[in-house]
Design an enzyme around this catalytic site. Structure first.
Site, PDB file in Angstrom:
ATOM      1  N   SER A   1       0.816  -1.211   0.000  1.00 57.78           N
ATOM      2  CA  SER A   1       0.000   0.000   0.000  1.00 57.78           C
ATOM      3  C   SER A   1       0.845   1.253   0.000  1.00 57.78           C
ATOM      4  O   SER A   1       0.322   2.335  -0.258  1.00 57.78           O
ATOM      5  CB  SER A   1      -0.851   0.037   1.278  1.00 57.78           C
ATOM      6  OG  SER A   1      -1.739  -1.019   1.319  1.00 57.78           O
TER       7      SER A   1
ATOM      8  N   HIS B   1      -0.710  -2.732  -7.370  1.00 55.78           N
ATOM      9  CA  HIS B   1      -1.456  -2.406  -6.140  1.00 55.78           C
ATOM     10  C   HIS B   1      -2.961  -2.468  -6.390  1.00 55.78           C
ATOM     11  O   HIS B   1      -3.542  -1.580  -7.017  1.00 55.78           O
ATOM     12  CB  HIS B   1      -1.021  -0.999  -5.660  1.00 55.78           C
ATOM     13  CG  HIS B   1      -1.711  -0.559  -4.415  1.00 55.78           C
ATOM     14  ND1 HIS B   1      -2.044   0.749  -4.166  1.00 55.78           N
ATOM     15  CD2 HIS B   1      -2.136  -1.272  -3.335  1.00 55.78           C
ATOM     16  CE1 HIS B   1      -2.652   0.818  -2.991  1.00 55.78           C
ATOM     17  NE2 HIS B   1      -2.720  -0.373  -2.470  1.00 55.78           N
TER      18      HIS B   1
ATOM     19  N   GLU C   1      -3.228   0.190  -9.204  1.00 55.91           N
ATOM     20  CA  GLU C   1      -2.129   1.130  -9.457  1.00 55.91           C
ATOM     21  C   GLU C   1      -0.908   0.335  -9.915  1.00 55.91           C
ATOM     22  O   GLU C   1      -0.587  -0.693  -9.309  1.00 55.91           O
ATOM     23  CB  GLU C   1      -1.763   1.887  -8.173  1.00 55.91           C
ATOM     24  CG  GLU C   1      -2.691   3.028  -7.849  1.00 55.91           C
ATOM     25  CD  GLU C   1      -2.259   3.787  -6.592  1.00 55.91           C
ATOM     26  OE1 GLU C   1      -1.953   4.970  -6.692  1.00 55.91           O
ATOM     27  OE2 GLU C   1      -2.227   3.177  -5.501  1.00 55.91           O
TER      28      GLU C   1
ATOM     29  N   ASN D   1      -3.485   6.002  -1.767  1.00 57.01           N
ATOM     30  CA  ASN D   1      -3.301   6.074  -0.308  1.00 57.01           C
ATOM     31  C   ASN D   1      -2.672   7.387   0.152  1.00 57.01           C
ATOM     32  O   ASN D   1      -2.812   7.762   1.310  1.00 57.01           O
ATOM     33  CB  ASN D   1      -2.497   4.878   0.180  1.00 57.01           C
ATOM     34  CG  ASN D   1      -3.318   3.601   0.109  1.00 57.01           C
ATOM     35  OD1 ASN D   1      -4.539   3.662   0.191  1.00 57.01           O
ATOM     36  ND2 ASN D   1      -2.665   2.471  -0.061  1.00 57.01           N
TER      37      ASN D   1
END
Ligand SMILES: CC(=O)CC(=O)SCCNC(=O)CCNC(=O)[C@H](O)C(C)(C)COP(=O)(O)OP(=O)(O)OC[C@H]1O[C@@H](n2cnc3c(N)ncnc32)[C@H](O)[C@@H]1OP(=O)(O)O
Ligand SMILES: NC(=O)C1=CN([C@@H]2O[C@H](COP(=O)(O)OP(=O)(O)OC[C@H]3O[C@@H](n4cnc5c(N)ncnc54)[C@H](OP(=O)(O)O)[C@@H]3O)[C@@H](O)[C@H]2O)C=CC1
Length: 293
Positions: free
Chosen positions: A121, A142, A154, A192
């Protein structure tokens, strides 16, 4: 010649690892699911079975596709069982030393051409790649939680990731019927970098008594049209993961605006990690989630 991915290894059979195995198997890849704890592999397989059954019930997956996908997933109790994978995606606990150790062990058993990826993350892809013997064949892939329902992935190139690895990753994500966004390798990437400070701020809002768990979640669901309130989402992600991401942002960007809320630290220290431990900002042990503050 571009590398053809036929078999995907997944390390870490938690909520993300089982979701990744699930979508790979439905897309026709052979999958080997590994975890440090063999019981986790069995419970991961049971979760995949249940989640695919939900998709069959909704009519988004046929029963035949479910059966075929389940048959494509094998339990890999040992790292050696990942030896014939063309791509291995690590999705273990969000701790850099855990991931580095996994990758250095993995490099001893996989083929030289195998691509390695992390579902981290927040942690630097360049640093994780440096723990392997093939930084050019290493990339961040991701996924978002819950993997079977979320469209985005991602893609994060480390400093050394080569074009072949990047192109193979794009093809892989597209075959999963997902859409990718490319992010540069900076702490917590795009989603994130934006989402976790918002969640951390919601926890500060609770900590400072501006609102209760119920008010904060209701405010953001009905006032900002978020599908889940930020505290409900924190519990869903896992409070250990939320704290780990805030720590990476705080350390990596050296800016006090990313300091993790002390209340988040307290919940993690108590082992109240959210849904996965049945208690976080809500208590999930009864019929309905009950706010813990
Ligand atoms: C931390 C990181 O590194 C990055 C991240 O992932 S950050 C987190 C990103 N994710 C989010 O922000 C999620 C926010 N939440 C949402 O978008 C939505 O609440 C949601 C998509 C999770 C659920 O949507 P919803 O409309 O509330 O539907 P919900 O009724 O709960 O579930 C929809 C269906 O999918 C099913 N479902 C839920 N999880 C599932 C899964 N893992 N697999 C298959 N089906 C699933 C449900 O059972 C449900 O089926 P029914 O309609 O038959 O009951
Ligand atoms: N939760 C989320 O919303 C998202 C998380 N991620 C990332 O995905 C990764 C996994 O997160 P998530 O699935 O939520 O976490 P979970 O805690 O659900 O699962 C992690 C799993 O990894 C296992 N594990 C720990 N160490 C090892 C090891 N050395 N070898 C193999 N398996 C190991 C854990 O076992 P045990 O419990 O026994 O230690 C556990 O089963 C993290 O990097 C996280 O940041 C990415 C996107 C979204």
């Amino acid at each position: 010649m571009p590398l053809e991915i036929k078999k995907v290894g997944v390390i870490g059979a938690g909520q993300m690892g089982n979701g990744i195995a699930h979508v790979c198997a439905l897309a026709g890849y052979d999958v080997a699911l590994n975890d440090a704890d063999p019981d986790r592999i069995r419970s991961g397989l049971a979760t995949i079975n249940g989640n695919m059954a939900k998709q069959v019930a909704k009519g988004t997956v046929s029963e035949t596709d479910r059966q075929e996908a389940l048959a494509r997933i094998v339990a890999a109790d040992k790292t050696e069982d990942l030896a014939d994978c063309d791509l291995v995606i690590e999705s273990a606990t969000e701790r850099e030393e855990v991931k580095r150790k996994i990758f250095s062990g993995l490099c001893q058993v996989v083929k030289p051409e195998t691509l390695l990826a992390s579902n981290t993350s927040s942690i630097s892809i360049t640093r994780l790649a440096a723990a392997t013997d093939r930084p050019e064949r290493f990339i961040g892939i991701h996924f978002m939680n819950p993997v079977p329902l979320m469209e985005l992935v991602e893609l994060v190139r480390g400093i050394a990731t080569d074009d072949e690895t990047f192109e193979a990753s794009k093809t892989f994500v597209t075959r999963l019927h997902k859409t990718y966004a490319v992010a540069e390798d900076f702490p917590a990437f795009i989603v994130n970098r934006i989402l976790l400070p918002m969640i951390n701020e919601a926890i500060y809002t609770l900590y400072e008594g501006v609102g209760s768990v119920d008010s904060i979640d209701r405010a953001m669901k009905l006032g900002a049209n978020h599908p889940m309130g930020p505290l409900q989402l924190a519990d869903f992600i896992g409070l250990d993961t939320c704290l780990a991401v805030m720590q990476v942002l705080h350390e990596g960007l050296a800016d006090s605006k990313y300091r993790p809320c002390p209340l988040l630290v307290k919940y993690v220290e108590a082992g109240w990690l959210g849904r996965k431990t049945q208690r976080g900002f809500y208590d999930y042990r009864g019929e309905k989630p009950v706010p813990t503050r």
